[in-house]
Design an enzyme around this catalytic site. Structure first.
Site, PDB file in Angstrom:
ATOM      1  N   GLY A   1       0.815  -1.208   0.000  1.00  0.00           N
ATOM      2  CA  GLY A   1       0.000   0.000   0.000  1.00  0.00           C
ATOM      3  C   GLY A   1       0.845   1.253   0.000  1.00  0.00           C
TER       4      GLY A   1
ATOM      5  N   ALA B   1      -0.364   9.361   0.878  1.00  0.00           N
ATOM      6  CA  ALA B   1       0.338  10.625   1.082  1.00  0.00           C
ATOM      7  C   ALA B   1       1.333  10.541   2.223  1.00  0.00           C
ATOM      8  CB  ALA B   1      -0.675  11.735   1.347  1.00  0.00           C
TER       9      ALA B   1
ATOM     10  N   GLY C   1       3.005   7.740   3.288  1.00  0.00           N
ATOM     11  CA  GLY C   1       4.126   6.820   3.164  1.00  0.00           C
ATOM     12  C   GLY C   1       3.811   5.589   2.347  1.00  0.00           C
ATOM     13  N   ILE C   2       4.819   4.730   2.237  1.00  0.00           N
ATOM     14  CA  ILE C   2       4.707   3.459   1.526  1.00  0.00           C
ATOM     15  C   ILE C   2       4.798   2.343   2.556  1.00  0.00           C
ATOM     16  CG2 ILE C   2       5.749   1.972  -0.237  1.00  0.00           C
ATOM     17  CD1 ILE C   2       6.951   4.530  -1.465  1.00  0.00           C
ATOM     18  N   VAL C   3       3.960   1.318   2.405  1.00  0.00           N
ATOM     19  CA  VAL C   3       3.920   0.216   3.361  1.00  0.00           C
ATOM     20  C   VAL C   3       4.284  -1.086   2.671  1.00  0.00           C
ATOM     21  CG1 VAL C   3       2.527  -1.023   5.059  1.00  0.00           C
ATOM     22  CG2 VAL C   3       2.098   1.407   4.637  1.00  0.00           C
TER      23      VAL C   3
ATOM     24  N   ASP D   1      -9.848  11.035  10.485  1.00  0.00           N
ATOM     25  CA  ASP D   1      -9.650  10.507   9.129  1.00  0.00           C
ATOM     26  C   ASP D   1     -10.105   9.057   9.028  1.00  0.00           C
ATOM     27  OD1 ASP D   1      -8.911  10.772   6.461  1.00  0.00           O
ATOM     28  OD2 ASP D   1      -6.869  10.079   6.809  1.00  0.00           O
TER      29      ASP D   1
END
Length: 423
Positions: free
Chosen positions: A33, A36, A38-40, A151
């Site tokens: 995934g 905005a 980060g990248i997981v 959120d």
């Protein structure tokens, strides 16, 4: 972790357009995934013997907003410890000094899927009410510390195949005591409460509106208020729920009130028509009772006026939810937020960078001293092996058959769909 960092502790791997430089204990990185913040990647922790999620914060120091969000998320994750909130297992940076510092990695529990992957399943009342109960428990735990998530959306809520649920992503979470005027672009548009759309500020039950939107989506299988822009989002709400009362209008700023009052007037649609019987499970008389309760809960959460909307406590005691009520879960001691100025803080980017670096170093120091060497009780099953892959990207095997798992049986088959068993 050793007393001083050495290059031998880390290795680099290319993930999409980003380079992950991670501790060697984390192997078999696979992207699952991005957003905005980060990248997981999914990875296998060779020290703890479990599958984990490794999140690399995206350019945390590119501006003050990103830096403040990174600091807020790190502080809150370090403080919160609840079974329905994602657990932080590790924090590290490959850089050795503050001057070099530029990357932050958060290691968290790895779940099987997010709610986006569950929306189109036909959930029975037992599973739906249990998922909502856990959502509310997690939210109440945050609220007990004065934290409003802001959120909540299906992609920020993750589940496992035993029907356990956890809330994640605190980059936008905010303490309730702060005096501020809200920006309307806090929450993903579809789940944004009316008071946010109209710039009224908010209180804790702004999160309840989001839960109502998510519940409605679980019931109908589609987004219930799908506006194309900020203004259309408001139109979609009033077209279905009706134009709010004059009493509500008085609470608006004059310019906003003028706009809202000049919109076409809508009588609203009855909840029996918005959520008719046929879209709920209806295999038994008990299902019919549960359907009535579910619709009643939706009608109390999806209320335009926040002063008349149900609270988290009231939702937890609602007949549709309260069957699951456990004081240990719903009334867990509030987390202690050690930074009392979490929201009031305003710093230059370099100052934020130093604060975040101190947080990372604090974690590493505590890890060396054995304070954080084991996952919490909420962590994923330790029976995972390197060959077991998470089903986070493969939900084709999800079963909607009703199978109950023992409260104490946490063992999972990695090939099982995210909601194969519910307690």
């Amino acid at each position: 972790m050793s007393d001083s960092k050495s290059d031998g502790q880390f290795y680099s791997v290319q993930v999409a357009d980003s380079t992950f430089t991670v501790l060697k204990r984390y192997q078999q990185l696979k992207p699952i995934g991005s957003g905005a913040q980060g990248i997981v990647c999914a990875a296998f922790d060779t020290v703890l013997g479990i599958n984990v999620a490794v999140k690399k914060l995206s350019r945390p120091f590119q501006n003050q907003t990103h830096a403040k969000r990174a600091y807020r998320e790190l502080v809150l994750l370090k403080c919160v410890n609840h079974k329905n909130i994602i657990s932080l297992l590790n924090v590290f940076t490959p850089q050795k000094t503050l001057e070099e510092f530029q990357d932050v990695y958060l290691v968290m529990e790895l779940m099987d899927a997010n709610l986006c992957q569950v929306i189109h399943m036909e959930l029975d009342h037992e599973r739906m009410s249990y998922l909502l109960y856990q959502m509310l428990c997690g939210i109440k735990h945050l609220h007990s510390a004065g934290i409003i998530h802001r959120d909540l959306k299906p992609s920020n809520i993750v589940v496992k195949s035993d029907c356990t649920l956890k809330i994640l992503d605190f980059g936008l979470a905010r303490t309730a005591c702060t005096n501020f005027m809200m920006t309307p672009y806090v929450v993903t548009r579809y789940y944004r409460a009316p008071e946010v759309i109209l710039g009224m500020g908010y209180k804790e039950n702004v999160d309840i509106w989001s839960v109502g939107c998510i519940m409605g989506e679980l019931v109908k299988g589609c987004v219930i208020f799908q506006g194309t822009d900020h203004i259309d989002q408001w139109n979609k709400v009033i077209e279905q729920l009706g134009t709010p009362s004059a009493e509500f209008m008085k609470k608006l700023q004059p310019t906003v009130r003028n706009y809202v009052e000049n919109r076409p007037k809508y009588p609203g649609i009855k909840f029996e028509e918005l959520f008719p019987d046929w879209i709920f499970p209806s295999e038994s008389e008990r299902d019919k009772i549960k359907t009535s309760q579910a619709r009643d809960l939706l009608s109390k959460m999806l209320v335009i006026d926040p002063d008349k909307r149900i609270s988290v406590d009231e939702a937890l005691r609602h007949p549709y939810i309260t069957v699951w009520y456990d004081p240990a879960e719903a009334e867990a001691p509030p987390p202690q937020i050690y930074d009392a100025q979490l929201e009031e803080r305003e710093h230059a980017i370099e100052e934020w960078k130093e604060l975040i670096y101190k947080e990372v170093m604090d974690w590493e120091e505590r890890s060396k001293n054995g304070v954080k060497d084991q996952p919490s009780d909420a962590a994923v099953s330790s029976k995972a092996t390197p060959s077991q892959s998470s089903s986070i990207n493969d939900i084709s095997s999800m079963s909607t058959e009703h199978t109950l798992a023992s409260d104490t049986d946490s063992s999972l088959d990695a090939s099982t769909g995210p909601l194969e068993g519910c307690r």
